[in-house]
Design a protein around this motif. Structure first.
Motif, short mmCIF file in Angstrom:
data_model
loop_
_atom_site.label_atom_id
_atom_site.label_comp_id
_atom_site.label_asym_id
_atom_site.label_seq_id
_atom_site.Cartn_x
_atom_site.Cartn_y
_atom_site.Cartn_z
N SER A 184 28.51 8.36 37.46
CA SER A 184 28.29 7.37 36.39
C SER A 184 29.39 6.30 36.41
CB SER A 184 28.23 8.06 35.03
OG SER A 184 29.51 8.41 34.54
N PHE A 185 30.63 6.69 36.71
CA PHE A 185 31.71 5.72 36.83
C PHE A 185 31.43 4.77 38.01
CE2 PHE A 185 35.06 8.87 34.98
CZ PHE A 185 34.42 8.83 33.76
N SER A 186 30.92 5.32 39.10
CA SER A 186 30.59 4.49 40.26
C SER A 186 29.55 3.45 39.91
CB SER A 186 30.07 5.37 41.40
OG SER A 186 31.06 6.24 41.89
N VAL A 206 27.69 3.01 30.97
CA VAL A 206 28.12 2.00 30.01
C VAL A 206 29.52 2.31 29.46
CG1 VAL A 206 27.62 0.88 27.80
CG2 VAL A 206 25.74 1.51 29.35
N CYS A 207 29.70 3.52 28.92
CA CYS A 207 30.95 3.88 28.25
C CYS A 207 31.53 5.15 28.86
CB CYS A 207 30.72 4.07 26.75
SG CYS A 207 32.24 4.49 25.85
N PHE A 252 27.11 1.08 22.43
CA PHE A 252 28.44 1.44 22.96
C PHE A 252 29.08 0.35 23.81
CE2 PHE A 252 26.75 6.10 23.22
CZ PHE A 252 26.70 6.16 21.85
N ALA A 253 28.31 -0.60 24.28
CA ALA A 253 28.81 -1.55 25.29
C ALA A 253 29.97 -2.39 24.79
CB ALA A 253 27.67 -2.45 25.76
N PRO A 271 39.11 10.05 21.87
CA PRO A 271 37.68 10.34 21.74
C PRO A 271 36.97 9.26 20.94
CG PRO A 271 38.99 12.29 21.26
CD PRO A 271 39.95 11.15 21.34
N PRO A 272 35.85 8.77 21.41
CA PRO A 272 35.10 7.72 20.70
C PRO A 272 34.24 8.34 19.59
CG PRO A 272 34.03 8.19 22.78
CD PRO A 272 35.26 9.06 22.73
#
Length: 375
Positions: free
Chosen positions: A239-241, A76-77, A23-24, A34-35
């Protein structure tokens, strides 16, 4: 951090490995969409819906494992992690917890297979956090009328869990967007590029099997279950942090000014120290609430949940902002991961109950029960 079981360690390490390898490269290219290719990969490898019962195609684990998956991927994502949060801890989970067997069989397996998504519709033009003032009503013979706003991902969903008012009180049900009388009126684009929509319901006939909760006791159970959603929101923010902090740490060690890495200046060192402390404090609050509930087989505690959600989402905005500050003008440019992550993180303080609602919850428990126990 905590003692995890061998199964939980496997979930965490496997998802971290998938996210960094798969995913990186495109982690910040989705712009609110949406991925799907990431979702399909997670579904293929059995990591989508890990807290959904095996009979509906899920992993048969619990909410705590779902939170581990969100954190591992979000580091990561962020867009993939947000999809996991929405489809593991919000609408599909409500269907599994409160739905009829017909509804579970119809709506849950396509989500776990990565083929479809389910939205949730709560807010109204005149009613946000005050759900008691909702004007979307369902008659005794199950005819739905009203409207909802700020509904995310309608463009990519086939159905939605809708909070409504029955003659005897609040409740919820499932609608499909292609039914007669369901009209999507307008789309809005939020700060990070995601789509939120307004829906109108005009004499929509609801099948009995699509009723989720109805009556005071059933709806109270659904309100309590929101604590898992809020802990998922806190996990997403954490996770964003971590995502932002990893970028700030790497940049501070590579970027040189005045003959040395900027990370060697005390001003940057102190920023990094504060950011890590805030991140870990948010994670401890979040996982304490989740593990206490997980081990005892109950809904998370109201006080612990609100503190975790409030602190983690507030601090996430600060941590991402400080990471952007460390990057200077580079981080402020459109297209930079931190500029996107900042816009995305800001929404966490609104979703699943605003800061102000969490503070009201905390104060209410404090006034009723006094200070929490020392242990």
């Amino acid at each position: 951090m905590f003692d995890l079981t061998a199964e939980q360690e496997m979930v965490l390490s496997s998802l971290e490995d998938i996210a960094r390898k798969e995913f990186a490269d495109r982690a910040f290219d989705w712009h609110g969409e949406p991925p799907w290719e990431n979702i399909e990969l997670l579904a293929k490898r059995g990591f989508l819906g890990i807290n959904i019962a095996e009979e509906y195609g899920g992993g048969g684990m619990g909410e705590f494992e779902a939170m581990l998956s969100i954190e591992a991927v979000g580091t990561v994502c962020p867009d993939t992690a947000e999809f996991l949060y929405n489809q593991q801890m919000v609408a599909p989970r409500a269907i599994e917890m409160f739905g009829s067997e017909e509804a579970k069989d119809r709506y849950i397996p396509p989500v776990v297979d990565g083929e479809k998504a389910i939205a949730i519709a709560i807010s109204e033009p005149e009613s946000g956090s005050d759900v008691g003032s909702m004007r979307t009503t369902v008659s005794d013979d199950l005819v739905l009328n009203g409207e909802k706003i700020w509904v995310s991902n309608i463009k990519h969903s086939d159905a939605a869990v809708v909070w409504v008012k029955y003659p005897e009180g609040l409740g919820s049900l499932i609608i499909e967007f292609d039914w007669d009388g369901v009209e999507v009126q307008e789309h809005y684009t939020n700060m990070h590029g995601g789509t939120q929509s307004q829906i109108r319901f005009n004499d929509v006939e609801i099948p009995e099997e699509n009723v989720l909760t109805r009556g005071k006791d059933a709806f109270v159970d659904q309100l309590k279950a929101l604590n898992w959603e809020r802990l998922g929101c806190a996990t997403l923010a954490n996770s964003f942090s971590r995502n932002a902090m990893e970028k700030a740490l790497d940049y501070s060690q590579q970027r040189e000014q005045f003959g040395q890495p900027i990370g060697d200046f005390q001003g940057i060192e102190w920023k990094l120290a504060d950011m890590l402390t805030e991140l870990e404090a948010g994670r401890m609050l979040t996982y304490r609430a989740a593990l206490n509930a997980h081990k005892q087989g109950r809904i998370p505690d109201r006080l612990e949940t609100s503190m975790a959600k409030l602190y983690s989402t507030e601090r996430a905005e600060h941590i991402v902002s400080e990471a952007l500050q460390i990057h200077g003008a580079n981080g402020y440019q459109q297209g930079h991961p931190l500029e996107y992550l900042y816009r995305m993180t800001r929404g966490r303080r609104l979703a699943a109950g605003t800061d102000e609602i969490q503070k009201n919850q905390i104060a209410a428990v404090l006034k009723k029960s006094g200070m929490p126990d020392l242990v």
